[in-house]
Write an enzyme that holds these catalytic residues in place. Structure first.
Site, mmCIF file in Angstrom:
data_model
loop_
_atom_site.group_PDB
_atom_site.id
_atom_site.type_symbol
_atom_site.label_atom_id
_atom_site.label_comp_id
_atom_site.label_asym_id
_atom_site.label_seq_id
_atom_site.Cartn_x
_atom_site.Cartn_y
_atom_site.Cartn_z
ATOM 1 N N ASP A 196 33.563 -105.552 58.200
ATOM 2 C CA ASP A 196 34.947 -106.001 58.002
ATOM 3 C C ASP A 196 35.165 -107.334 58.732
ATOM 4 O O ASP A 196 34.269 -108.161 58.798
ATOM 5 C CB ASP A 196 35.893 -104.904 58.517
ATOM 6 N N HIS B 160 42.570 -106.918 59.933
ATOM 7 C CA HIS B 160 42.104 -105.934 58.957
ATOM 8 C C HIS B 160 41.022 -105.028 59.544
ATOM 9 O O HIS B 160 41.065 -103.798 59.401
ATOM 10 C CB HIS B 160 41.586 -106.682 57.724
ATOM 11 N N SER C 206 41.975 -100.485 51.135
ATOM 12 C CA SER C 206 41.304 -100.779 52.412
ATOM 13 C C SER C 206 41.618 -99.732 53.459
ATOM 14 O O SER C 206 40.791 -99.419 54.313
ATOM 15 C CB SER C 206 41.771 -102.134 52.959
#
Length: 781
Positions: free
Chosen positions: A140, A213, A554
């Protein structure tokens, strides 16, 4: 989303390794992933890297190796001109050149995404020692290691099997790791090969997260219990990941310019060599045949090594054929809502209350006061839209499109689309607006995402948006409104609902493999968040919070990654396919009202193309009774029967294969998958039939008898032989055959009809459910 060299696009239309064809004038360099015959390294080279560099020097004075790969893939990546690529491909030890794709994160906060979201239920399983020896690798944007979600207190020593490292870098000393975060690496070679040296003032050359994220997804998978937790006062409570005691290893591959394939493959290679048990990947791109898909190739290598790979389905919903990461050795996760939301209603000057959602946490609008409300789409901004824009740009609240004279002191209606939702609010605020109503368009439907807006704002569905626009356009006196923020609401019904943005099937590469596999919480999920990044993600947002609420597939993917770690801890001998089977056959398809799960975008009943086998049920998945297992050789047979060439299959599997034995498997639909999907082409035939051969392994009670219940798709005849499976021991495997017979239906040329049913095995204690979907297609000719 994804960028391809224009002269290579034709390659992705065929499931074969087509020779590269170049025109002489196109000498712009692009990155390629190069596969080589690994066993053929001449002994004069001390390492494979030396050999690769020698290969490059024979065809170029300037090309250099970006990454080398030797665990899930054999080869290297390099930036090459078309003529250099052609020369390299001609070398005898080179098997294939795969053009690099640029991937995007699957959060709805990213500007590329135009749409919607859902909710979360953390701590579904009580914290036990389950998972404490398991390692989840998160590929990620990195991690913010100081967050309490990643503290190492009261955890035992790092598992002895662990071979990974804590790679130091900018603002990330090697001491950033602990007994929770046991590994951290970063891969930027591919990114910098295309974009030049990164700007060290805007992102960290280290595993540290400058986006948010990666921190968010890592804490969903394996965050420790943290209390109190909230975002700007919303969703107060305890934050915990799915496997709170599992160890984390992060592999940073996503940068300001995207996530590059050569870096992603390097992360897969490192993660498997380091000893992770699960890989969690919440990124995706354009769907291509498996031998041209680096994520599919890396995931196959991981699965072959016993590593479970979960990936996000993508946020291209609610349209069909939008699902990504569809390889059958990857568990593909769509997004559902949870039973919590954040109401923020619009009160109009005519007295009507319009429902909306928001997690705005700053000073609110003055209670009881009504504010003027404006919308550019009906010519209120003087036709030109002000600020040099046009009416269309102003209706979307794009940067530079609003005129302060028109919006100052007013609530502005902004249409969804083009730029990010939070950026629209920033544009309104910058021009003096006091509030924003973010209105869905027809395509967005009724799905809503709650955002940490930078000014008082709320999101409303397509129907509500139309009502507000009509009120503004038809009001004889100046239109007014206010936004009333209601905080956090629990016990919402119905839930779960398939999130509108969640990408849908059918599978665009292999229609006989139903994708997505399952759905998990993906709307309005609370999880850890870094310092230095405001909760809205807008650069001007100076607010800071330890947790943030985000939406997207996600967020759904790491829920399944954490569950997979728990299942692996409970059943160390289970393969990645067995773990996925347990999640799929125990999934549920009814909401908390007892009704079939609905689709957020329409309110109608959703389908298997929306949720796959259903919503994951962690407790039941621990004890599924039977599992559908799959070996790497089964996947080879599947690829052979899907008409991939032996050379293409070699690219995926790293082994020479013989497709001669694949005929015994019958057809590609006979892959031992927990779901069953058949596609019939109606070439004038009145009757059509197919069969599925399946093998189930007993992981329940030693002496157990399973009887089948058939729910046939409408108008079809389905038989299962035998209809009873009698097991004498744990680990015993038994076969059964499903036969599907149907008659042609009336369809227009190019049209299709989809019917669904199920095959359910039960011993009175366990219920093992497989979706059965049959698609009838009428050819165009």
């Amino acid at each position: 989303m994804a960028a391809f060299p224009s002269f290579l696009v034709f390659l992705f239309l065929l499931p074969t390794l087509t020779p590269l064809v170049f025109s002489a004038h196109q000498e712009k360099k692009e990155t390629f992933i190069v596969q080589v015959h690994h066993q053929t390294k001449p002994s004069i080279f001390p390492t494979h890297k030396h050999w690769y560099e020698s290969s490059l020097s024979s065809i170029s004075n300037t090309a250099s190796v970006i990454h080398t790969y030797d665990t899930v893939f054999h080869g290297f990546s390099a930036k090459l001109s078309p003529s250099e690529a052609q020369k390299l491909q001609a070398l005898s030890h080179v098997i294939a050149l795969i053009p690099e794709q640029v991937r995007a994160l699957h959060t709805t906060r990213s500007p590329q995404f135009l749409g919607l979201t859902t909710a979360d239920r953390t701590g579904l399983l009580h914290e036990t020692d389950f998972g404490s020896d398991l390692v989840i690798g998160v590929i990620d944007t990195g991690i913010w290691p100081e967050r309490q979600s990643f503290n190492g207190r009261d955890l035992g020593p790092v598992p002895a099997k662990w071979k990974g490292q804590c790679v130091a870098g900018k603002n990330f000393p090697a001491t950033s790791c602990n007994r929770k975060l046991i590994g951290a690496r970063y891969f930027s070679g591919g990114y910098e090969a295309t974009n030049g040296k990164m700007n060290d003032t805007t992102e960290f050359r280290s595993p540290r997260d400058s986006d948010g994220h990666g921190t968010h997804t890592a804490s969903i998978a394996a965050g420790r219990y943290v209390s109190p937790a909230s975002t700007l006062g919303y969703a107060k409570g305890v934050a915990a990941g799915m496997a709170p005691k599992a160890r984390l290893a992060v592999y940073k591959v996503c940068w300001n310019g995207g996530c590059y394939d050569s870096d992603i493959l390097a992360a897969f290679d490192a993660a498997v060599a380091d000893g992770v048990d699960v890989v969690s990947l919440s990124v995706g791109g354009v769907v291509v045949p498996y031998h041209l898909d680096v994520i599919a190739i890396g995931a196959f290598g991981a699965a072959s090594a016993g590593v479970f790979v979960s990936s996000s389905a993508g946020n291209g919903g609610p349209g069909g054929l939008t699902v990504t990461n569809v390889a059958p050795w990857v568990t593909t996760v769509g997004a559902g809502t949870i039973d919590r939301d954040f109401p923020a209603n619009v009160k109009l000057g005519n007295g009507k209350i319009v429902p909306g959602v928001s997690i705005y946490g700053g000073p609110g609008l003055t209670p009881g006061r009504m504010y003027p409300i404006v919308y550019a789409g009906i010519g209120q901004f003087g036709g030109g839209g002000g600020g040099g824009g046009d009416g269309y740009s102003s209706s979307l609240c794009l940067e530079g499109s609003l005129d302060p004279k028109t919006v100052k002191g007013k609530i502005v209606v902004c249409d969804r689309g083009i730029n990010s939702r939070a950026a629209k609010g920033e544009e309104v605020k910058k021009n003096g607006g006091v509030g924003m109503i973010l209105a869905n368009g027809v395509f967005d439907g009724e799905g809503l995402v709650a955002d940490c807006h930078v000014l008082p704002a709320t999101a409303v569905g397509a129907t509500a948006g139309d009502e507000i626009r009509r009120y503004i356009g038809n009001s004889r006196s100046p239109a007014t409104a206010t936004i009333v923020f209601k905080g956090t609401r629990l016990g919402v019904r119905p839930a779960p609902v398939v999130a509108s943005f969640s990408a849908r099937g059918p599978n665009p590469v292999s229609p006989e493999i139903l994708k997505p596999d399952v759905i998990a919480p993906g709307l309005n999920i609370l999880a850890a968040w870094p310092d230095l990044v405001g909760p809205s993600g807008v650069p001007s947002d100076g607010r800071r919070t330890e947790f943030n609420i985000l939406s997207g597939t996600s967020m759904a993917c790491p829920h399944v990654s954490g569950l997979a770690a728990l299942l692996k801890a409970a059943h160390p001998d289970w393969s990645p396919a067995a773990i996925r089977s347990a999640l799929m056959t125990t999934a549920y398809t009814v909401d908390n009202r007892g009704d079939p799960i609905s689709d957020e975008s329409t309110g109608n009943v959703s389908s298997v193309f929306d949720y796959g086998a259903g919503h994951v049920h962690p407790v039941k998945a621990m004890n599924p009774g039977l599992v559908y297992d799959i070996s790497p050789s089964d996947y080879v047979n599947f690829l052979c029967n899907s008409n991939y060439t032996t050379k293409s299959i070699h690219v995926i599997t790293r082994k020479s294969v013989d497709c001669g034995g694949a005929k015994r498997a019958g057809h590609s639909g006979n892959l031992n998958y927990p779901s069953m999907s058949a596609v019939f082409q109606q070439y004038g035939k009145m009757r059509m039939a197919t069969h599925f051969i399946r093998t189930v392994t007993n992981v329940g009670d030693p002496n157990s008898v399973y009887k089948v219940t058939i729910k046939p798709p409408g108008g079809m005849v389905v038989t299962v032989k035998p209809d009873t499976l009698t097991f004498r021991r744990v680990g015993q495997k038994l076969n059964f055959l499903v036969r599907v017979q149907t008659r042609a239906v009336k369809l227009t040329p190019g049209g299709s009809s989809v019917k669904t049913g199920s095959i359910v095995w039960s011993d009175g204690k366990h219920t093992v459910t497989s979706p059965l979907v049959v698609t009838m297609q009428q050819p165009l000719d």
